[in-house]
Motif scaffolding. Sequence first.
Motif, short mmCIF file in Angstrom:
data_model
loop_
_atom_site.label_atom_id
_atom_site.label_comp_id
_atom_site.label_asym_id
_atom_site.label_seq_id
_atom_site.Cartn_x
_atom_site.Cartn_y
_atom_site.Cartn_z
N GLY A 111 -62.85 -70.51 -39.62
CA GLY A 111 -63.67 -69.30 -39.58
C GLY A 111 -62.99 -68.14 -38.85
O GLY A 111 -62.36 -68.33 -37.81
N ALA A 112 -63.16 -66.95 -39.41
CA ALA A 112 -62.63 -65.75 -38.74
C ALA A 112 -63.69 -65.12 -37.85
O ALA A 112 -63.47 -64.06 -37.27
CB ALA A 112 -62.15 -64.75 -39.78
N ASP A 113 -64.86 -65.75 -37.72
CA ASP A 113 -65.93 -65.09 -36.98
C ASP A 113 -65.80 -65.11 -35.46
O ASP A 113 -66.55 -64.39 -34.79
CB ASP A 113 -67.32 -65.55 -37.45
CG ASP A 113 -67.49 -67.04 -37.58
OD1 ASP A 113 -66.58 -67.77 -37.17
OD2 ASP A 113 -68.54 -67.48 -38.09
N PRO A 114 -64.84 -65.88 -34.85
CA PRO A 114 -64.60 -65.63 -33.42
C PRO A 114 -63.87 -64.30 -33.16
O PRO A 114 -63.73 -63.90 -32.01
CB PRO A 114 -63.70 -66.80 -33.00
CG PRO A 114 -63.86 -67.84 -34.05
CD PRO A 114 -64.12 -67.07 -35.32
N TYR A 115 -63.42 -63.64 -34.21
CA TYR A 115 -62.64 -62.40 -34.09
C TYR A 115 -63.48 -61.30 -33.44
O TYR A 115 -64.66 -61.15 -33.73
CB TYR A 115 -62.21 -61.98 -35.49
CG TYR A 115 -61.27 -60.82 -35.61
CD1 TYR A 115 -60.33 -60.53 -34.62
CD2 TYR A 115 -61.30 -60.02 -36.75
CE1 TYR A 115 -59.45 -59.47 -34.77
CE2 TYR A 115 -60.43 -58.95 -36.92
CZ TYR A 115 -59.51 -58.68 -35.92
OH TYR A 115 -58.64 -57.62 -36.08
N GLU A 116 -62.84 -60.52 -32.59
CA GLU A 116 -63.59 -59.50 -31.83
C GLU A 116 -64.22 -58.43 -32.73
O GLU A 116 -65.15 -57.76 -32.32
CB GLU A 116 -62.69 -58.86 -30.78
CG GLU A 116 -61.48 -58.14 -31.34
CD GLU A 116 -60.58 -57.59 -30.23
OE1 GLU A 116 -61.04 -57.47 -29.09
OE2 GLU A 116 -59.40 -57.33 -30.53
N HIS A 117 -63.70 -58.26 -33.94
CA HIS A 117 -64.25 -57.24 -34.83
C HIS A 117 -65.22 -57.82 -35.85
O HIS A 117 -65.60 -57.14 -36.80
CB HIS A 117 -63.11 -56.51 -35.55
CG HIS A 117 -62.23 -55.75 -34.63
ND1 HIS A 117 -62.69 -54.67 -33.88
CD2 HIS A 117 -60.93 -55.92 -34.28
CE1 HIS A 117 -61.71 -54.21 -33.13
NE2 HIS A 117 -60.63 -54.95 -33.34
N ASP A 118 -65.63 -59.08 -35.66
CA ASP A 118 -66.62 -59.64 -36.58
C ASP A 118 -67.95 -58.89 -36.42
O ASP A 118 -68.31 -58.47 -35.32
CB ASP A 118 -66.84 -61.13 -36.27
CG ASP A 118 -67.57 -61.83 -37.40
OD1 ASP A 118 -66.89 -62.19 -38.38
OD2 ASP A 118 -68.80 -61.97 -37.32
N GLU A 119 -68.66 -58.73 -37.55
CA GLU A 119 -69.86 -57.89 -37.54
C GLU A 119 -71.17 -58.66 -37.61
O GLU A 119 -72.25 -58.06 -37.66
CB GLU A 119 -69.79 -56.88 -38.70
CG GLU A 119 -68.67 -55.87 -38.51
CD GLU A 119 -68.53 -54.91 -39.68
OE1 GLU A 119 -69.51 -54.72 -40.42
OE2 GLU A 119 -67.43 -54.38 -39.86
N LEU A 120 -71.13 -59.99 -37.65
CA LEU A 120 -72.38 -60.75 -37.67
C LEU A 120 -72.95 -60.75 -36.25
O LEU A 120 -72.27 -61.17 -35.31
CB LEU A 120 -72.12 -62.18 -38.15
CG LEU A 120 -73.36 -62.99 -38.50
CD1 LEU A 120 -73.96 -62.49 -39.82
CD2 LEU A 120 -73.02 -64.47 -38.64
N PRO A 121 -74.18 -60.30 -36.07
CA PRO A 121 -74.71 -60.21 -34.69
C PRO A 121 -74.60 -61.53 -33.92
O PRO A 121 -74.32 -61.53 -32.72
CB PRO A 121 -76.17 -59.80 -34.91
CG PRO A 121 -76.16 -59.07 -36.22
CD PRO A 121 -75.12 -59.75 -37.07
N SER A 122 -74.78 -62.66 -34.60
CA SER A 122 -74.81 -63.94 -33.87
C SER A 122 -73.43 -64.38 -33.39
O SER A 122 -73.31 -65.42 -32.75
CB SER A 122 -75.45 -65.03 -34.72
OG SER A 122 -74.54 -65.54 -35.67
#
Length: 329
Positions: A262-273
Amino acid sequence: MVLHYPGGIDLTEFGIEIPVAPDRTQQVLDALAANGGPGAAWLRGPDGSAIDRDDLLRVHAPAYVERGFGPGVDELMIEVFELRNDDGSYHRYNPRAARRPLSELFAGWVRWMSGTYQCGKEALRDGFCFYLGGGAHHGHYDFGHGFCVFNDIVTAIRRLQADGSVRSAWVIDVDAHKGDGTAALTADDPSVATLSVHMARGWPLDLPERDRLGRPAPWLIPSTIDVPIAPGEELEYIPRLRQALAGLDASPPPDIAYVVDGADPYEHDELPSTADLRLSLARMAERDEIVHEFLAARSIPQAWLMSGGYGRRAWEPFAAFLSARIAGR
Ligand SMILES: [Zn+2]
């Protein structure tokens, strides 16, 4: 190898307002093309591998699977994508904006799962494959949440085991969210070891101890190794990942490893959670390099899946990792 299934799922066509950039796979391919790759030697498309109902039934409850193939499909998708509030009103869902029925989203989902299986086969053949899709780690035996209808990772592993292609597998999950479905589906199975590095709090670890059907919360379902990262512990991320990988060495090397990247640990991820975990692009790249090197050093075939990653810049960590692979670094 980079595996691409053209015609990815665009949730907005179904009236679903979740910020998965529908073109993130294309953005990754464009970024690689700008660097001179991936080229024909690297790029693979669908080879006819298909996940079918029997494959789903190896992993999921029959009554749950059949909902998708019958009149219950709309309600199933509304549940899994969490499109309804407790008061019955719609959440992130506008049926009037839908141009396609939810049954087509279900069919597209199952087709998308086939790439995870093919990715495993490509990895067994070539040592490494990255599928621009897959990674539905919140799919459970008889329900799905977090946008995951079924668990493509465990379904692919069970299919590869049924084929006689593999006996054992590791699942290394570095998505921001805990791989609760994968852990539940492989609990007490010595042929599959699971490692999950994830946010210590927030969804799905904030769910009540039992849901309304009495099912246990994700925080009651241990992976083989769990590594919770609390807010502000970004500097601890890499050392703790290394430590966890060393823990996997306690079990014999498997026949294949799936990496839920997953790329969602990235600082620019936009998912609020995902706001509690903010890794820089450099740290994301280091994360991926460490996992890749760990597996390569043990000659373990690697099947990588995209998993989470939300918003306009979700493609960047994937492109960085694959650029390095294609360049042979
Ligand atoms: Zn995630």
